[in-house]
Design a protein around this motif. Structure first.
Motif, PDB file in Angstrom:
ATOM      1  N   ILE A  75      50.074  38.904  33.236  1.00  0.00           N
ATOM      2  CA  ILE A  75      49.936  37.763  34.151  1.00  0.00           C
ATOM      3  C   ILE A  75      49.484  38.257  35.520  1.00  0.00           C
ATOM      4  O   ILE A  75      48.570  37.713  36.145  1.00  0.00           O
ATOM      5  N   ALA A  76      50.130  39.332  35.972  1.00  0.00           N
ATOM      6  CA  ALA A  76      49.750  39.898  37.277  1.00  0.00           C
ATOM      7  C   ALA A  76      48.279  40.300  37.262  1.00  0.00           C
ATOM      8  O   ALA A  76      47.543  40.054  38.219  1.00  0.00           O
ATOM      9  N   ALA A  77      47.838  40.893  36.148  1.00  0.00           N
ATOM     10  CA  ALA A  77      46.442  41.331  36.069  1.00  0.00           C
ATOM     11  C   ALA A  77      45.498  40.144  36.243  1.00  0.00           C
ATOM     12  O   ALA A  77      44.523  40.210  36.995  1.00  0.00           O
ATOM     13  N   ALA A  78      45.827  39.030  35.574  1.00  0.00           N
ATOM     14  CA  ALA A  78      44.957  37.857  35.671  1.00  0.00           C
ATOM     15  C   ALA A  78      44.875  37.363  37.115  1.00  0.00           C
ATOM     16  O   ALA A  78      43.793  37.103  37.647  1.00  0.00           O
ATOM     17  N   TRP A  79      46.053  37.248  37.739  1.00  0.00           N
ATOM     18  CA  TRP A  79      46.076  36.751  39.118  1.00  0.00           C
ATOM     19  C   TRP A  79      45.346  37.703  40.068  1.00  0.00           C
ATOM     20  O   TRP A  79      44.554  37.295  40.920  1.00  0.00           O
ATOM     21  N   LEU A  80      45.584  38.989  39.894  1.00  0.00           N
ATOM     22  CA  LEU A  80      44.959  39.980  40.772  1.00  0.00           C
ATOM     23  C   LEU A  80      43.431  39.988  40.601  1.00  0.00           C
ATOM     24  O   LEU A  80      42.686  40.131  41.563  1.00  0.00           O
ATOM     25  N   ARG A  81      42.984  39.817  39.345  1.00  0.00           N
ATOM     26  CA  ARG A  81      41.530  39.772  39.100  1.00  0.00           C
ATOM     27  C   ARG A  81      40.917  38.577  39.812  1.00  0.00           C
ATOM     28  O   ARG A  81      39.826  38.655  40.383  1.00  0.00           O
ATOM     29  N   TYR A  82      41.636  37.451  39.767  1.00  0.00           N
ATOM     30  CA  TYR A  82      41.147  36.256  40.452  1.00  0.00           C
ATOM     31  C   TYR A  82      41.020  36.538  41.952  1.00  0.00           C
ATOM     32  O   TYR A  82      39.987  36.265  42.569  1.00  0.00           O
ATOM     33  N   GLN A  83      42.060  37.119  42.521  1.00  0.00           N
ATOM     34  CA  GLN A  83      42.029  37.429  43.954  1.00  0.00           C
ATOM     35  C   GLN A  83      40.885  38.377  44.287  1.00  0.00           C
ATOM     36  O   GLN A  83      40.171  38.221  45.284  1.00  0.00           O
ATOM     37  N   GLN A  84      40.713  39.352  43.421  1.00  0.00           N
ATOM     38  CA  GLN A  84      39.671  40.348  43.646  1.00  0.00           C
ATOM     39  C   GLN A  84      38.298  39.674  43.662  1.00  0.00           C
ATOM     40  O   GLN A  84      37.491  39.891  44.571  1.00  0.00           O
ATOM     41  N   THR A  85      38.067  38.812  42.662  1.00  0.00           N
ATOM     42  CA  THR A  85      36.779  38.129  42.593  1.00  0.00           C
ATOM     43  C   THR A  85      36.560  37.279  43.840  1.00  0.00           C
ATOM     44  O   THR A  85      35.478  37.289  44.436  1.00  0.00           O
ATOM     45  N   MET A  86      37.580  36.534  44.224  1.00  0.00           N
ATOM     46  CA  MET A  86      37.445  35.677  45.402  1.00  0.00           C
ATOM     47  C   MET A  86      37.087  36.500  46.636  1.00  0.00           C
ATOM     48  O   MET A  86      36.209  36.134  47.413  1.00  0.00           O
ATOM     49  N   HIS A  87      37.756  37.609  46.807  1.00  0.00           N
ATOM     50  CA  HIS A  87      37.511  38.410  48.011  1.00  0.00           C
ATOM     51  C   HIS A  87      36.108  39.002  48.013  1.00  0.00           C
ATOM     52  O   HIS A  87      35.433  39.001  49.027  1.00  0.00           O
TER      53      HIS A  87
END
Ligand code: ATP
Ligand code: MG
Length: 586
Positions: A75-87
């Motif tokens: 779950i953390a990986a999914a959320w972190l990937r989203y944040q990474q893409t946004m940034h």
């Protein structure tokens, strides 16, 4: 692309990566954390298999912890990937916005000489398409490639922790894939560059035909334009096909083949371990899992090299545009206050070796009306361009109010000199916008300028008065009214000097009278240089300059020039009078 250029392009592109350090740091932090969370999954799987499943030890507490850890990490990986893409996307969009702004701002400051050769469509393509390709570099290439590279490193570390030998075997993939990338770059580079060039050629073709649509249709040029367009379009198709062929051949299939070979090698090595009895099933599970993820990033990275190529080519073109020398102006506070013009021994050429103006000298006192006449191509418009400092001069001097022309800042020069060009330029917007031109002049000034240009009656007849919107090119106004509008625009800033290039060339005699009256009223208040074909319109000028092939052939007042027996002016005048009489008789 020369090395020097490549370096410049690289600097331009990387300046945006490091531009916003805070954003970059955040994006990278998300990236690393996401990778760790990602890589953790198979490792936990291995722990489960080797420590609990194989020895048949099912301790509830340990298993629940393991399960929670696994779920949590995914779950953390999914959320972190989203944040990474946004940034990363934010970074990319910021960069593109900035580059586009910079490019357009730069284009507005380029010397006139640049536009003598530039094609509108190509410029548009540089500012829109090429900057878009640069965006891809940031979003796709940087974000995807960086995250995949980090993922690769993460996987390698996890593999090393599991089994060093197997890890080394897997790592063999890296240099081989690099070799493939190198080959790809070598084969596809030129084709990519060519297809970009052709694409902007297509743009240029389209915008040129739209701009000249009436001429194109009237002269029945459609077949020729279609043929030309087809040709470019065809070339583009072929260039694109070449790049696609290279990438279809080299990228995916080659890498898939390589990864299958490594898979075989790993299974074989594992088989050897089984026979010696040291193998752990969990390790195999984790390795196969990792290997599946290993080739994916490698393939992604190589595929994105496509984008990298395109972005570098686009970046190069934007870079070249931005590096194009701007017209330099002084920033001295000198202002044009009275409108005194002295030109001495002026020589000018657009291209060296092809002089257009030779040894031109004259002196104009404030408020004088000065007329320049001469045959087509004699250099009249050129003289005005030079006076506006559109083209820097190397020989001779031009002084305004006693100061050299070069010493005026761009703003002060434009404020002091109004230009009414040969072809009136109307922007899309209201009449008001067209007079004001973003200078935020007070209403009274606008109305006064409209009055001076004898435009008030026209404005009154329009549905919304000053706020009536004009189409592109001023389609709601007649040519004469457009000319009057441009005069009002020039007058609104109360310039000391007014330059008119054939202000009455395309208008009927009634409008001509109106414009004439407007100009007469300005006589004595503003220094005016009027370029005219119809000599009857400049009879009252204080001085008339007759240009021939860029040289001053004659000068004087109308009466003086008419007295010169074999004079050029006199013969031109008589010819025009004769033509007029013939016209009136017929
Ligand atoms: P017209 O009465 O037709 O407007 P003109 O007297 O205004 O003619 P100019 O436009 O000053 O003539 O042109 C003078 C010469 O300079 C011409 O031979 C023309 O070919 C050349 N010329 C004009 N503009 C450029 C340019 N941007 N680059 C190169 N040569 C140019
Ligand atoms: Mg001209």
């Amino acid at each position: 692309m020369s090395d020097n250029n490549r370096r410049g392009t690289f600097k331009l592109l990387s300046s945006y990566i490091y531009g916003d350090k805070a954003l970059l740091t955040k994006a990278s932090a998300f990236l690393v954390l996401a990778t760790i969370a990602d890589v953790l999954g198979p490792y936990l799987g291995k722990v489960f298999i080797d420590d609990y499943l194989m020895p048949r030890q099912f301790e509830t507490q340990a298993l629940v912890t393991l399960l929670l850890l696994y779920l949590g990490s995914q779950i953390a990986a999914a959320w972190l990937r989203y944040q990474q893409t946004m940034h990363f996307t934010t970074m990319a969009l910021n960069a593109v916005q900035d580059i586009r702004q910079r490019a357009f701002k730069h284009v507005l400051k380029l010397p006139m000489a640049y536009f003598d050769h530039a094609r509108t469509g190509q410029l548009v393509s540089r500012i829109t398409n090429d900057t878009e390709a640069i965006k891809d570099l940031y979003v796709q290439f940087l974000s995807v490639v960086m995250s995949n590279l980090i993922l690769l490193i993460g996987i390698l570390i996890a593999m090393a922790l599991l089994d060093l030998q197997l890890m080394l075997a897997s790592a063999l993939l890296i240099p081989t894939v690099m070799g493939v990338i190198f080959l790809y770059e070598k084969f596809s580079g030129p084709a990519v560059q060519q297809s970009r060039h052709l694409r902007s050629e297509i743009n240029a073709n389209i915008s040129e035909s739209i701009a000249g649509m009436s001429v194109l249709q009237a002269s029945n040029q459609q077949p020729r334009f279609i043929e030309e367009f087809d040709q470019v379009n065809d070339d583009y198709y072929r260039a694109r096909m070449r790049t696609i062929k290279v990438s279809a051949l080299l990228l995916r299939p080659a890498i898939d083949l390589l990864s299958v070979s490594v898979l075989v090698a790993i299974i074989w090595m594992f088989g050897l371990q089984v026979t010696t009895g040291v193998a752990e099933v969990g390790v195999l599970y984790a390795f196969l899992n990792y290997l599946g993820r290993f080739t994916e990033p490698l393939a992604e990275v190589t595929q994105r090299f496509n984008l990298y190529q395109q972005a570098m080519v686009a970046g190069d073109r934007v870079h070249t545009l931005i590096e194009e020398g701007e017209q330099q102006y002084h920033d001295s506070p000198a202002q044009i206050t009275s409108g005194h013009i002295t030109v001495s021994a002026l020589n000018f050429a657009y291209q060296t070796g092809k002089p257009v103006l030779h040894d031109v000298s004259f002196n104009l006192k404030p408020g004088e009306l000065f007329a320049v006449v001469g045959h087509t191509g004699s250099g009249k418009s050129t003289l005005l361009s030079v006076l506006l400092n559109f083209y820097p001069t190397k020989e001779g001097t031009i002084r305004l109010d006693g100061q050299p022309l070069e010493s005026f800042s761009h703003d002060n020069l434009r404020r002091g000199i109004g230009l009414i060009p040969q072809e009136p330029f109307i922007v899309v917007g209201s009449l008001r916008d067209n007079i004001d031109m973003g200078r935020n002049l007070p209403e009274a000034k606008l109305l006064q300028a409209a009055q001076q240009a004898h435009l008030t009656d026209t404005i009154r007849q329009l549905p919304d008065g000053l706020d009536t919107r004009l189409g592109e090119g001023g389609t709601r106004l007649s040519t004469g009214q457009r000319q009057q509008l441009v005069i009002a625009r020039a007058l609104a800033a109360s310039p000391q000097i007014l330059l008119l290039d054939e202000a009455t060339a395309n208008v009927d005699s009634e409008t001509e009278q109106v414009i004439q009256r407007a100009l007469r009223e300005l006589h004595g208040k503003v220094t005016m240089i009027i370029v005219a074909h119809r000599l009857s319109t400049i009879k009252h000028a204080d001085q008339i300059l007759v240009l021939s092939h860029g040289r001053i052939e004659e000068r004087g007042t109308h009466n003086e020039l008419m007295q010169a027996d074999a004079g050029l002016y006199r013969s031109m005048y008589q010819l025009q009078q004769q033509a007029r009489r013939v016209q009136m008789l017929s």
